[in-house]
Design a protein around this motif. Structure first.
Motif, PDB file in Angstrom:
ATOM      1  N   ARG A  54      -4.325  -0.787  -6.225  1.00  0.00           N
ATOM      2  CA  ARG A  54      -3.421  -1.813  -5.711  1.00  0.00           C
ATOM      3  C   ARG A  54      -2.134  -1.194  -5.145  1.00  0.00           C
ATOM      4  O   ARG A  54      -1.695  -1.553  -4.048  1.00  0.00           O
ATOM      5  CB  ARG A  54      -3.094  -2.788  -6.856  1.00  0.00           C
ATOM      6  CG  ARG A  54      -2.170  -3.881  -6.477  1.00  0.00           C
ATOM      7  CD  ARG A  54      -2.266  -5.040  -7.426  1.00  0.00           C
ATOM      8  NE  ARG A  54      -3.354  -5.937  -7.040  1.00  0.00           N
ATOM      9  CZ  ARG A  54      -3.525  -7.154  -7.550  1.00  0.00           C
ATOM     10  NH1 ARG A  54      -2.713  -7.607  -8.474  1.00  0.00           N
ATOM     11  NH2 ARG A  54      -4.512  -7.918  -7.143  1.00  0.00           N
ATOM     12  N   ALA A 109      -0.919  -1.383  -1.283  1.00  0.00           N
ATOM     13  CA  ALA A 109       0.372  -1.978  -0.914  1.00  0.00           C
ATOM     14  C   ALA A 109       1.218  -0.979  -0.133  1.00  0.00           C
ATOM     15  O   ALA A 109       1.880  -1.325   0.848  1.00  0.00           O
ATOM     16  CB  ALA A 109       1.107  -2.433  -2.177  1.00  0.00           C
ATOM     17  N   PHE A 144      -0.015  -0.714   3.353  1.00  0.00           N
ATOM     18  CA  PHE A 144       0.321  -1.957   4.063  1.00  0.00           C
ATOM     19  C   PHE A 144       1.772  -1.913   4.546  1.00  0.00           C
ATOM     20  O   PHE A 144       2.075  -2.217   5.698  1.00  0.00           O
ATOM     21  CB  PHE A 144       0.103  -3.155   3.130  1.00  0.00           C
ATOM     22  CG  PHE A 144       0.684  -4.454   3.627  1.00  0.00           C
ATOM     23  CD1 PHE A 144       0.061  -5.152   4.659  1.00  0.00           C
ATOM     24  CD2 PHE A 144       1.843  -4.974   3.077  1.00  0.00           C
ATOM     25  CE1 PHE A 144       0.583  -6.354   5.125  1.00  0.00           C
ATOM     26  CE2 PHE A 144       2.370  -6.166   3.533  1.00  0.00           C
ATOM     27  CZ  PHE A 144       1.743  -6.866   4.561  1.00  0.00           C
ATOM     28  N   LEU A 145       2.678  -1.485   3.648  1.00  0.00           N
ATOM     29  CA  LEU A 145       4.093  -1.459   3.996  1.00  0.00           C
ATOM     30  C   LEU A 145       4.405  -0.370   5.027  1.00  0.00           C
ATOM     31  O   LEU A 145       5.324  -0.517   5.828  1.00  0.00           O
ATOM     32  CB  LEU A 145       4.954  -1.252   2.740  1.00  0.00           C
ATOM     33  CG  LEU A 145       4.961  -2.430   1.772  1.00  0.00           C
ATOM     34  CD1 LEU A 145       5.688  -2.068   0.485  1.00  0.00           C
ATOM     35  CD2 LEU A 145       5.622  -3.655   2.421  1.00  0.00           C
ATOM     36  N   LEU A 176       2.411   0.582   7.447  1.00  0.00           N
ATOM     37  CA  LEU A 176       1.603   0.422   8.669  1.00  0.00           C
ATOM     38  C   LEU A 176       2.373   0.770   9.950  1.00  0.00           C
ATOM     39  O   LEU A 176       1.848   1.475  10.804  1.00  0.00           O
ATOM     40  CB  LEU A 176       1.048  -1.006   8.762  1.00  0.00           C
ATOM     41  CG  LEU A 176      -0.301  -1.282   8.098  1.00  0.00           C
ATOM     42  CD1 LEU A 176      -0.645  -2.758   8.176  1.00  0.00           C
ATOM     43  CD2 LEU A 176      -1.412  -0.463   8.752  1.00  0.00           C
ATOM     44  N   PRO A 177       3.629   0.311  10.110  1.00  0.00           N
ATOM     45  CA  PRO A 177       4.348   0.676  11.334  1.00  0.00           C
ATOM     46  C   PRO A 177       4.537   2.188  11.483  1.00  0.00           C
ATOM     47  O   PRO A 177       4.442   2.717  12.587  1.00  0.00           O
ATOM     48  CB  PRO A 177       5.702  -0.032  11.186  1.00  0.00           C
ATOM     49  CG  PRO A 177       5.436  -1.156  10.259  1.00  0.00           C
ATOM     50  CD  PRO A 177       4.405  -0.641   9.298  1.00  0.00           C
ATOM     51  N   LEU A 227       1.203   3.576  12.623  1.00  0.00           N
ATOM     52  CA  LEU A 227       0.946   3.274  14.033  1.00  0.00           C
ATOM     53  C   LEU A 227       1.866   4.089  14.939  1.00  0.00           C
ATOM     54  O   LEU A 227       1.457   4.522  16.023  1.00  0.00           O
ATOM     55  CB  LEU A 227       1.113   1.774  14.281  1.00  0.00           C
ATOM     56  CG  LEU A 227      -0.023   0.901  13.731  1.00  0.00           C
ATOM     57  CD1 LEU A 227       0.318  -0.573  13.830  1.00  0.00           C
ATOM     58  CD2 LEU A 227      -1.339   1.181  14.450  1.00  0.00           C
ATOM     59  N   TYR A 264      -4.653   6.984   0.844  1.00  0.00           N
ATOM     60  CA  TYR A 264      -5.932   6.750   1.513  1.00  0.00           C
ATOM     61  C   TYR A 264      -7.083   7.300   0.679  1.00  0.00           C
ATOM     62  O   TYR A 264      -8.096   6.623   0.466  1.00  0.00           O
ATOM     63  CB  TYR A 264      -5.939   7.390   2.909  1.00  0.00           C
ATOM     64  CG  TYR A 264      -7.080   6.885   3.765  1.00  0.00           C
ATOM     65  CD1 TYR A 264      -6.931   5.730   4.521  1.00  0.00           C
ATOM     66  CD2 TYR A 264      -8.310   7.525   3.788  1.00  0.00           C
ATOM     67  CE1 TYR A 264      -7.977   5.241   5.282  1.00  0.00           C
ATOM     68  CE2 TYR A 264      -9.365   7.049   4.544  1.00  0.00           C
ATOM     69  CZ  TYR A 264      -9.187   5.895   5.298  1.00  0.00           C
ATOM     70  OH  TYR A 264     -10.230   5.408   6.044  1.00  0.00           O
TER      71      TYR A 264
END
Lengths: 120, 134
Positions: free
Chosen positions: B34, B38, B41-42, B44-45, B48, B84
């Motif tokens: 988890r 999370a 997710f946080l 991600l920017p 990218l 990951y």
């Protein structure tokens, strides 16, 4: 067949539990396969350079594969992050706000992903 | 399930109880699954942004090489690599359990150990690659 009427009507849950559980597994498999394909191509390419890296994504099949993988990632993340909010955030208004922000965050990331992928 | 009616309703433990709870190894794998999710997710920017730099042009690619030589960026990349790897291994374990493989107490403890056995050395390898000179 239809037990969902009258006094037998189900009044709890939105019935997305099983569907999203399954979607989380399906998207995970897409990402795992992509990871393995990427690793094989990457390790097979020899010297790491801009040409070999960008050249990978310049091929239509790989671009679409990457696109599908990223979209899987965003759906997968939605299910997982929503689980976190549902587990720990009890006030409905706060939970709803966080869920909306999560969707906006992921949709924004999806837009950026498309922009990046279709530049090469 | 008539017996279910007699059990107490599920509630979260209080936040101050977290450190007093001694989780089994599979519990640690689970909470780290988890946490790593999370975290990704946080970030991600950031992911990218790196992906964007790596792929857009030779100039941005060269810029990324400089950007990624900063120790803090390396630390973020290492953290994400671990996240990951752990998420991947713990996820594969989940899929096996969905197929009813390794559901016993012993089986679950064994596969929890395997998750760390694979993810930690690989993360150490990434750390060596980032901060070492090979």
């Amino acid at each position: 067949m239809d037990n969902n009427i009258g006094p037998k009507r189900l009044v709890v849950g939105a019935h997305y539990g099983l569907r999203d559980w399954l979607a989380q597994r399906a998207t995970a498999i897409v990402m795992a396969v992509f990871t393995i394909v990427l690793l094989v191509l990457f390790l097979g390419a020899g010297e790491f350079s801009y040409e070999s890296w960008a050249g990978l994504y310049a091929q239509q099949w790989f671009k679409l594969f990457a696109f599908v993988t990223f979209m899987s990632l965003y759906y997968h993340a939605w299910v997982g992050v929503r689980d976190i909010w549902m587990d720990y955030v009890k006030p409905v208004a706060v939970r709803l706000l966080l869920q909306v922000l999560t969707i906006l965050w992921l949709v924004g990331c999806a837009g950026w992903t498309v922009q990046i992928l279709w530049r090469v | 399930m008539p017996e279910a009616r007699n059990t107490k309703r599920f509630t979260n433990i209080h936040i101050t109880d977290i450190l007093r709870y001694r989780l089994p190894l599979s519990g640690i794998v689970s909470i780290l699954h988890r946490v790593s999710g999370a975290m990704m997710f946080l970030l991600l920017p950031f992911i990218l942004y790196i992906f964007d730099l790596s792929i857009t042009s030779e100039i941005s690619f060269a810029y990324l090489q400089g950007f990624a030589s900063h120790w803090f960026v390396k630390l973020l990349i290492l953290g994400l690599s671990w996240a990951y790897l752990h998420h991947f291994c713990a996820g594969v374990r989940h899929l096996f359990m969905d197929a009813h493989i390794g559901l016993s107490k012993e089986g679950s403890a064994k596969s929890a150990r395997s998750v760390f056995f694979v993810s930690v050395p690989l993360a150490l390898l990434v750390a060596l690659k980032l901060f070492g000179d090979f």
